[in-house]
Design a protein around this motif. Structure first.
Motif, short mmCIF file in Angstrom:
data_model
loop_
_atom_site.label_atom_id
_atom_site.label_comp_id
_atom_site.label_asym_id
_atom_site.label_seq_id
_atom_site.Cartn_x
_atom_site.Cartn_y
_atom_site.Cartn_z
N HIS A 118 1.73 2.51 -2.83
CA HIS A 118 1.41 3.07 -4.15
C HIS A 118 2.63 3.19 -5.04
O HIS A 118 3.04 4.28 -5.41
CB HIS A 118 0.72 4.43 -4.00
N THR A 176 -7.77 2.20 -5.15
CA THR A 176 -6.63 1.77 -4.33
C THR A 176 -6.78 2.25 -2.89
O THR A 176 -6.41 1.54 -1.96
CB THR A 176 -5.31 2.29 -4.92
N SER A 186 0.81 -1.22 0.00
CA SER A 186 0.00 0.00 0.00
C SER A 186 0.84 1.26 0.00
O SER A 186 0.39 2.29 0.48
CB SER A 186 -0.94 0.00 1.19
#
Lengths: 346, 401
Positions: B30, B127, B28
């Motif tokens: 990104h 996301t 996470s």
């Protein structure tokens, strides 16, 4: 009475059958989850291996067996290897005392559809499932990785906390049945009021207990919205970050086996176990209870998967607060009210 | 220097804390953001983002390219909103050249830009929700994103690295059926946003995870150079499309969503409302799309049509000259800023009078927004760090350049 030899033989046969059924059920729960979540999410899920992807679990199993088993050099090996075994063994053992149907007579032998009928069945299930936390905690500790450690910590705290509510939510049912034996509890739920509403515990005032149980069971089995121990977006994979191949598969199977166990318990304790309409010829009447029981378990698993496709995840502190400040008081209140009503009735 | 080695700069404090390395490979962060956390149990004591894992050298590469050859490079800076970067760059060069852009090209640019914004916000929403554990929204968002990528493919032949804008106009006429396809999408889209909101906005767990989390005040946000929805989530009413209009944005009516709370939920709600506003702009652009040429009348800068090039001597010469030696841009420097999905995207272009830029510098919105992270997260839990990173919507390609 059975001779010792027959007893052992029957027990072994029953254990083998139960294990095969349970492991198949675990494999196909994974398939079901992928399929249902797939359809919720506007995609197909597995379709390539066999019709509807039905052979996918086999392919996954083969993959897990043949994958390279990576072990970080920093782990504490004895516990690192033992942890997944502990998880899986305890997850599978609890099925031993869960009854799946009435007594049957096969080849002149009268035997219950259950590996062993213990009069403390429920306590044994709760005890064994709570041992499963050792596997998770030890995995987190022995991996010697920070993410695993955090996952292990979260898992221990969470499973221990929610076990309290889980246990308390069941006591109402115990008071009503007056027994710890799972078979007695199911038998007490036979029949129906006015031939319409079945005498399931959920219709006998245990509906709150049922929802408390359901919520706690989600946390007990580390499922969304309580899947913090393995929250992949925070802790990579939580306690099983450092595990691969079959060791990882053992944790995976343990999680699904636990799901099936709590689904079994919910059916037995709240939804009347295998009770359901019986009709047709004798062979059908023999099979129908098993079918009704399986149907309830399927319903539970479906709810699990449905929730996973819908809800976000709690935060660690919120999870703890919810467990101790909301669920536990509710469970205690339910317990006291049930006790009061039962006392007044008698 | 301390900032060169983040681990060294974070000396272990008391014995009770530990350093947790999050990223560059982490589900996470990104892409390839690395965040170094000093944690006490689950509580974050200090946080230090470490960038540079996606350094491409694009800024430097630009100096070796002709002006028109820089356009495809700008796609690759921010791979979630390539057209916004195309636009910002071509606007900057057009400003230096003093070009007049025909209205149809301008409206197409606005149309494509808003589609890009929707595209980018959809990836962000998916996301972000997945970071907080809601898996399904991700796939719903990508379903709509697929339609937008198909539109990009229709106009430019490319799904992501579109390079559709050219200095002086557009690369190609939009194909037949394109506007119908976009209109059909624009009619369908608001209901889809409702669908995402049904799963998230009213969801109590989503509220618990986002409301009051990673709060940032307007003063802090301004002081640290934040922009875009990250700034508007803190209650600062600024949007370059409205306040410094470019490419004909003054002809469009839209609201600028702001929220006062400054938390993750405020930034979420700002972006979700922007999705609705953007689709409104798309509708207006479709309704009012003017007729006319798509390229400026500047034969020394704009490539001639294929047909002219094959039939007219003069056009062939211009084509040959532009391709082989580019076009000279008057000496000078220019800063052009546009409102990208992430905030103020700026291009600073310096020309020394030759056919290649002397310097191209990109003002990255994400880089400034990322500075808020430590203010947002210190003293909070690990799970909040994940939510905060999601809520400032970073794209590492743009940060590292």
């Amino acid at each position: 009475m059975l001779s010792v030899g027959t007893f052992v033989l029957i027990s072994i046969i029953k254990i083998v059958i139960a294990l095969i059924v349970l492991l198949t059920a675990v494999a196909y729960t994974v398939w079901l989850e992928r399929k249902v979540v797939g359809h919720i999410q506007n995609r197909w899920g597995p379709t390539r291996v066999g019709p509807f992807g039905l052979l996918q679990p086999l392919a996954d199993g083969v993959k897990f067996i043949f994958k390279e088993d990576l072990t970080s050099p920093h782990v504490y090996r004895p516990l690192y290897i033992a942890a997944p075994m502990i998880s899986l063994i305890f997850a599978l053992t609890s099925i031993a005392v869960i009854p799946v149907g009435n007594w049957v007579t096969v080849g002149g032998i009268h035997t219950p559809l259950q590996i062993t009928d213990v009069n403390m069945g429920l306590l044994i299930v709760l005890g064994i499932t709570s041992m499963g936390v050792y596997g998770v905690a030890l995995a987190g500790w022995s991996s010697n990785s920070k993410y695993s450690l955090l996952g292990g910590l979260r898992a221990s705290a969470q499973m221990v906390s929610y076990e309290v509510s889980l246990g308390l939510s069941l006591i109402g049912v115990l008071i009503m049945a007056g027994s710890f034996s799972l078979r007695d509890i199911v038998d007490a739920q036979g029949g129906a009021y006015w031939h319409v509403i079945p005498r399931w515990n959920i219709f006998q005032g245990q509906i709150f207990a049922f929802f408390i149980y359901l919520t706690a069971a989600f946390a007990e089995t580390n499922r969304i919205p309580f899947d913090l121990p393995e929250a992949e977006t925070e802790l990579v994979a939580g306690y099983h970050t450092e595990y691969s191949a079959m060791k990882f598969a053992m944790f995976f199977m343990a999680e699904y086996a636990n799901m099936i166990t709590v689904a079994c318990l919910a059916s037995l304790l709240f939804l009347g176990g295998w009770h359901g309409p019986l009709f047709g010829p004798a062979w059908l009447q023999a099979i129908l209870p098993l079918f009704w029981f399986a149907l309830r378990i399927f319903g539970f698993l479906f709810v699990y998967i449905w929730v996973r496709g819908t809800l976000p995840r709690f935060r660690y502190d919120q999870l703890m607060a919810f467990g101790w400040k909301v669920l536990l008081p509710l469970a205690i209140a339910n317990l006291m009210i049930t006790g009061l009503i039962v006392a007044l009735k008698s | 220097m301390a900032h060169m080695n983040p681990i060294a700069s974070l000396e272990p404090g008391q014995d009770r804390t530990m350093i947790l390395n999050m990223g560059p490979q982490h589900p996470s962060t990104h892409g390839v953001l690395r965040v170094i956390l000093e944690i006490d149990g689950e509580t974050v004591v200090r946080i230090m983002p470490d960038i540079g894992y996606l350094h491409t050298g694009i800024e430097k590469t630009c100096e070796a390219k002709f002006y028109q050859q820089v356009v495809p490079l700008t796609d690759r800076i921010d791979y979630l909103c390539p057209l916004t970067n195309n636009l910002c760059y071509v606007l900057a060069v057009e400003k230096l050249l003093g070009l007049e852009i025909p209205p149809k090209a301008q409206w197409m640019r606005v149309l494509m830009n808003e589609l890009t914004r929707i595209n980018s916000h959809l990836v962000w929403l998916g996301t972000h929700a997945m970071d907080i554990g809601a898996l399904t929204v991700f796939l719903y968002c990508f379903r709509e994103r697929e339609d937008i990528l198909r539109m990009f493919e229709m106009v430019s032949g490319q799904r992501m690295m579109t390079s559709y804008f050219r200095i002086g106009g557009l690369a190609l006429e939009p194909p037949l059926g394109f506007f119908d396809y976009v209109r059909e999408f624009a009619n369908r889209f608001p209901a889809r946003v409702d669908e995402y909101e049904n799963l998230l906005t009213g969801n109590p767990i989503w509220g618990m995870r986002t409301k009051g989390v990673a709060r940032i005040t307007a003063e802090d946000a301004i002081a640290l150079g934040a922009s875009g929805p990250t700034l508007r989530g803190s209650g600062v009413d600024i949007d370059l499309r409205r306040d410094m209009p470019y490419s004909g944005y003054e002809n469009f009516k839209f609201k600028v969503p702001i929220s006062q709370d400054g938390d993750v939920f405020a930034r979420y709600i700002c972006r979700v409302q922007e999705l609705r506003e953007s689709i409104g702009i798309v509708q207006q652009a479709l309704d009012g799309m003017p007729e006319g040429p798509i390229k400026a009348d500047a034969p020394k800068v704009v490539l001639p049509d294929r047909e002219k090039m094959k039939t007219q001597m003069e056009a062939l010469i211009y084509h040959f000259k532009i391709i082989t030696e580019g076009f000279a841009v008057p000496a000078g420097e220019v800063y052009q800023a546009v409102e990208s999905p992430r905030g103020e995207m700026g291009y600073y272009v310096v020309s020394d009078g030759t056919a290649k830029p002397y310097r191209v510098h990109m003002r990255s919105a994400c880089l400034a927004n990322l500075q808020l992270l430590s203010k947002m997260c210190e003293g909070r839990l690990i799970a909040d760090v994940v939510a905060a990173i999601g809520s400032i919507d970073i794209v590492l390609g743009e940060i590292d350049r």
